[in-house]
Design a protein around this motif. Structure first.
Motif, PDB file in Angstrom:
ATOM      1  N   TYR A 275      31.897  42.766  37.468  1.00 60.85           N
ATOM      2  CA  TYR A 275      31.826  41.765  38.543  1.00 60.85           C
ATOM      3  C   TYR A 275      33.468  41.680  39.065  1.00 60.85           C
ATOM      4  O   TYR A 275      33.509  41.367  40.088  1.00 60.85           O
ATOM      5  CB  TYR A 275      31.376  40.413  38.109  1.00 60.85           C
ATOM      6  CG  TYR A 275      29.989  40.571  37.951  1.00 60.85           C
ATOM      7  CD1 TYR A 275      29.026  40.395  38.918  1.00 60.85           C
ATOM      8  CD2 TYR A 275      29.263  40.850  36.728  1.00 60.85           C
ATOM      9  CE1 TYR A 275      27.553  40.373  38.780  1.00 60.85           C
ATOM     10  CE2 TYR A 275      27.652  40.865  36.670  1.00 60.85           C
ATOM     11  CZ  TYR A 275      26.814  40.756  37.584  1.00 60.85           C
ATOM     12  OH  TYR A 275      25.733  41.023  37.499  1.00 60.85           O
ATOM     13  N   VAL A 276      34.237  41.358  37.957  1.00 62.12           N
ATOM     14  CA  VAL A 276      35.806  41.301  38.418  1.00 62.12           C
ATOM     15  C   VAL A 276      36.093  42.588  39.485  1.00 62.12           C
ATOM     16  O   VAL A 276      36.808  42.294  40.384  1.00 62.12           O
ATOM     17  CB  VAL A 276      36.514  41.391  37.290  1.00 62.12           C
ATOM     18  CG1 VAL A 276      38.013  41.377  37.702  1.00 62.12           C
ATOM     19  CG2 VAL A 276      36.287  40.266  36.274  1.00 62.12           C
ATOM     20  N   VAL A 277      35.662  43.811  39.014  1.00 62.12           N
ATOM     21  CA  VAL A 277      36.086  45.060  39.932  1.00 62.12           C
ATOM     22  C   VAL A 277      35.201  44.671  41.123  1.00 62.12           C
ATOM     23  O   VAL A 277      35.893  45.220  42.254  1.00 62.12           O
ATOM     24  CB  VAL A 277      35.490  46.445  39.171  1.00 62.12           C
ATOM     25  CG1 VAL A 277      35.736  47.498  40.044  1.00 62.12           C
ATOM     26  CG2 VAL A 277      36.073  46.403  37.729  1.00 62.12           C
ATOM     27  N   MET A 278      34.244  44.117  40.960  1.00 64.99           N
ATOM     28  CA  MET A 278      33.269  44.125  42.441  1.00 64.99           C
ATOM     29  C   MET A 278      34.141  43.155  43.238  1.00 64.99           C
ATOM     30  O   MET A 278      34.285  43.440  44.589  1.00 64.99           O
ATOM     31  CB  MET A 278      31.953  43.620  42.195  1.00 64.99           C
ATOM     32  CG  MET A 278      31.059  43.378  43.385  1.00 64.99           C
ATOM     33  SD  MET A 278      29.626  42.746  43.137  1.00 64.99           S
ATOM     34  CE  MET A 278      29.974  40.963  42.712  1.00 64.99           C
ATOM     35  N   ILE A 279      34.664  42.310  42.819  1.00 68.01           N
ATOM     36  CA  ILE A 279      35.426  41.140  43.598  1.00 68.01           C
ATOM     37  C   ILE A 279      36.512  41.878  43.948  1.00 68.01           C
ATOM     38  O   ILE A 279      36.965  41.390  45.224  1.00 68.01           O
ATOM     39  CB  ILE A 279      35.626  40.005  42.749  1.00 68.01           C
ATOM     40  CG1 ILE A 279      34.525  39.177  42.347  1.00 68.01           C
ATOM     41  CG2 ILE A 279      36.757  38.918  43.658  1.00 68.01           C
ATOM     42  CD1 ILE A 279      34.586  38.138  41.568  1.00 68.01           C
ATOM     43  N   VAL A 280      37.289  42.605  43.312  1.00 66.67           N
ATOM     44  CA  VAL A 280      38.600  43.315  43.850  1.00 66.67           C
ATOM     45  C   VAL A 280      38.127  44.172  45.133  1.00 66.67           C
ATOM     46  O   VAL A 280      38.805  44.153  46.101  1.00 66.67           O
ATOM     47  CB  VAL A 280      39.257  43.989  42.903  1.00 66.67           C
ATOM     48  CG1 VAL A 280      40.223  44.980  43.365  1.00 66.67           C
ATOM     49  CG2 VAL A 280      39.744  43.043  41.694  1.00 66.67           C
ATOM     50  N   PHE A 281      36.993  44.929  44.889  1.00 64.11           N
ATOM     51  CA  PHE A 281      36.655  45.725  46.209  1.00 64.11           C
ATOM     52  C   PHE A 281      36.005  44.887  47.189  1.00 64.11           C
ATOM     53  O   PHE A 281      36.419  45.376  48.376  1.00 64.11           O
ATOM     54  CB  PHE A 281      35.480  46.494  45.519  1.00 64.11           C
ATOM     55  CG  PHE A 281      36.120  47.928  44.968  1.00 64.11           C
ATOM     56  CD1 PHE A 281      35.819  49.085  45.823  1.00 64.11           C
ATOM     57  CD2 PHE A 281      36.387  48.076  43.798  1.00 64.11           C
ATOM     58  CE1 PHE A 281      36.446  50.270  45.470  1.00 64.11           C
ATOM     59  CE2 PHE A 281      36.695  49.086  43.302  1.00 64.11           C
ATOM     60  CZ  PHE A 281      36.817  50.465  44.139  1.00 64.11           C
ATOM     61  N   LEU A 282      35.634  43.884  47.107  1.00 64.52           N
ATOM     62  CA  LEU A 282      35.110  43.091  48.270  1.00 64.52           C
ATOM     63  C   LEU A 282      36.334  42.612  48.833  1.00 64.52           C
ATOM     64  O   LEU A 282      36.353  42.321  50.284  1.00 64.52           O
ATOM     65  CB  LEU A 282      34.156  41.932  47.673  1.00 64.52           C
ATOM     66  CG  LEU A 282      32.934  42.210  47.404  1.00 64.52           C
ATOM     67  CD1 LEU A 282      32.143  40.956  46.769  1.00 64.52           C
ATOM     68  CD2 LEU A 282      31.897  42.621  48.635  1.00 64.52           C
ATOM     69  N   ILE A 283      37.619  42.196  48.287  1.00 66.39           N
ATOM     70  CA  ILE A 283      38.680  41.837  49.054  1.00 66.39           C
ATOM     71  C   ILE A 283      39.323  43.002  49.490  1.00 66.39           C
ATOM     72  O   ILE A 283      39.967  42.920  50.549  1.00 66.39           O
ATOM     73  CB  ILE A 283      39.721  40.952  47.850  1.00 66.39           C
ATOM     74  CG1 ILE A 283      38.869  39.907  47.183  1.00 66.39           C
ATOM     75  CG2 ILE A 283      40.970  40.729  48.463  1.00 66.39           C
ATOM     76  CD1 ILE A 283      39.633  39.102  46.221  1.00 66.39           C
ATOM     77  N   VAL A 284      39.578  44.048  48.594  1.00 64.32           N
ATOM     78  CA  VAL A 284      40.607  45.160  49.153  1.00 64.32           C
ATOM     79  C   VAL A 284      39.790  46.248  50.104  1.00 64.32           C
ATOM     80  O   VAL A 284      40.225  46.705  51.269  1.00 64.32           O
ATOM     81  CB  VAL A 284      41.183  46.020  48.093  1.00 64.32           C
ATOM     82  CG1 VAL A 284      41.818  47.080  48.450  1.00 64.32           C
ATOM     83  CG2 VAL A 284      41.861  44.887  47.202  1.00 64.32           C
ATOM     84  N   ARG A 285      38.530  46.600  49.510  1.00 65.35           N
ATOM     85  CA  ARG A 285      37.723  47.405  50.375  1.00 65.35           C
ATOM     86  C   ARG A 285      36.208  47.174  50.327  1.00 65.35           C
ATOM     87  O   ARG A 285      35.358  47.433  49.548  1.00 65.35           O
ATOM     88  CB  ARG A 285      37.888  49.008  49.804  1.00 65.35           C
ATOM     89  CG  ARG A 285      37.553  49.982  50.463  1.00 65.35           C
ATOM     90  CD  ARG A 285      37.487  51.512  49.907  1.00 65.35           C
ATOM     91  NE  ARG A 285      36.980  52.513  50.488  1.00 65.35           N
ATOM     92  CZ  ARG A 285      37.424  53.052  51.324  1.00 65.35           C
ATOM     93  NH1 ARG A 285      38.638  52.835  52.083  1.00 65.35           N
ATOM     94  NH2 ARG A 285      36.752  54.346  52.087  1.00 65.35           N
ATOM     95  N   PRO A 286      35.953  46.316  51.536  1.00 66.30           N
ATOM     96  CA  PRO A 286      34.476  45.616  51.292  1.00 66.30           C
ATOM     97  C   PRO A 286      33.334  46.679  51.610  1.00 66.30           C
ATOM     98  O   PRO A 286      32.391  46.226  50.937  1.00 66.30           O
ATOM     99  CB  PRO A 286      34.669  44.457  52.465  1.00 66.30           C
ATOM    100  CG  PRO A 286      35.849  44.907  53.376  1.00 66.30           C
ATOM    101  CD  PRO A 286      36.608  45.707  52.208  1.00 66.30           C
ATOM    102  N   HIS A 287      33.743  47.583  52.122  1.00 70.54           N
ATOM    103  CA  HIS A 287      32.550  48.636  52.234  1.00 70.54           C
ATOM    104  C   HIS A 287      32.403  49.633  51.234  1.00 70.54           C
ATOM    105  O   HIS A 287      31.453  50.609  51.276  1.00 70.54           O
ATOM    106  CB  HIS A 287      32.711  49.440  53.572  1.00 70.54           C
ATOM    107  CG  HIS A 287      34.201  49.967  53.800  1.00 70.54           C
ATOM    108  ND1 HIS A 287      35.116  49.186  54.182  1.00 70.54           N
ATOM    109  CD2 HIS A 287      34.597  50.991  53.726  1.00 70.54           C
ATOM    110  CE1 HIS A 287      36.314  50.030  54.181  1.00 70.54           C
ATOM    111  NE2 HIS A 287      35.907  51.060  53.852  1.00 70.54           N
TER     112      HIS A 287
END
Length: 298
Positions: A275-287
């Motif tokens: 989920y930490v990885v997911m949050i990072v992606f939502l911030i940096v690369r949401p798609h």
């Protein structure tokens, strides 16, 4: 002491299950624009029906296929009876409906099989392992990787090389155009939901071989696979598979190498690491890694 190879194979085994579950989420969403929150309960149903079939003396490989088919049919029934009449309704309506269907299915599972933990029968000793140097690799892990790899390869081959797969891709791209071209969109929905349910059953069966065993709350693993959907890209089947494998490996490696250094805070940190990885992606690369940005022309 676990070797890196042992951890890698264990991570790939868990990642294979995540990949199957995440792919089920993605293909259903692409085809029918429904995010199926009852997917975890389909996973649980597949595991319990496998226990029942093997308990009746059915040959293990045949029981595996029969469990996937049975779960796929339950998935199709859910879509045909409850979700198809909701076509055109707001997205939150279908989300609430799938949550409700998941609760109903969970209650039905507990009413049928009870709340006791069951062991998943296997053709081999559950503690049997291969020795590769200093690494000890469980047969269960190898079987999960191989079986998931075969099913995923067959699915993507069907999507790419068969007329049915072309119809599924066309429906995912634009339902109205597909319908205008004579593609039976309703049948494509059925095939898509069947495929997602069958893959969920396979994931549940192999989860039952690990120390989790089979229990009514097994479906919560679907929430553990959710980050793979976001990281890979909500509309990217290939991305969901790759992200599922990567997150499975990262989860196991974080349990071995990060948890011990975090003290009390590190207890079960590996469970939230995806989920930490997911949050990072939502911030940096949401798609996601392989998702595409929505472009609107005015």
């Amino acid at each position: 002491m676990f070797t890196f190879l042992q951890l890698l194979v264990s991570g790939l085994a868990i990642g294979s299950v995540y990949a199957l579950v995440a792919l089920g989420f993605v293909v259903v969403y692409r085809a029918s624009q429904v995010f199926n929150f009852a997917h975890g309960e389909l996973l649980t149903f597949g595991a319990f029906i496998m226990v029942t079939f093997t308990g009746l003396g059915l040959w293990w490989p045949l029981a595996l296929v029969a469990s996937m088919v049975a779960t796929g049919l339950v998935s199709v029934l859910m879509e045909r009876v409850f979700l198809r009449p909701m076509v055109g309704r707001p997205v939150f309506v279908t989300i609430i409906l799938t949550i409700f269907l998941g609760l109903i299915l969970r209650i039905a599972i507990m009413a049928t099989w009870g709340t006791d933990v069951r062991g998943m029968p296997t053709p081999w000793d559950t503690s049997a392992a291969l020795r590769l140097g200093e690494a000890s690799i469980l047969y269960n892990s190898v079987a999960a990787i191989v079986a998931s790899g075969v099913v995923l390869a067959l699915f993507f081959a069907m999507i790419k090389y068969t007329r049915l797969g072309i119809a599924m891709r066309a429906t995912a791209s634009d339902q109205e155009v597909a319908l205008a071209l004579g593609i039976p969109v309703g049948k494509i929905f059925g095939v898509t939901w069947f495929s997602a349910g069958a893959m969920a059953a396979l994931g549940g069966i192999f989860l039952g071989m690990f120390p989790r065993q089979v229990e009514p709350t097994l479906g919560y693993i679907a929430l553990r696979a959710f980050p793979a959907v976001i990281v890979g890209g909500l509309e990217s089947p290939g991305g969901a598979v790759i992200a599922g494998l990567l997150l499975g490996v990262l989860e196991v490696l974080s349990q071995a190498y990060i948890n011990p250094h975090l003290g009390a805070f590190g207890h079960n940190f590996h469970a939230v690491f995806p989920y930490v990885v997911m949050i990072v992606f939502l911030i940096v690369r949401p798609h996601g890694m392989f998702g595409q940005k929505d472009v609107e022309r005015v």
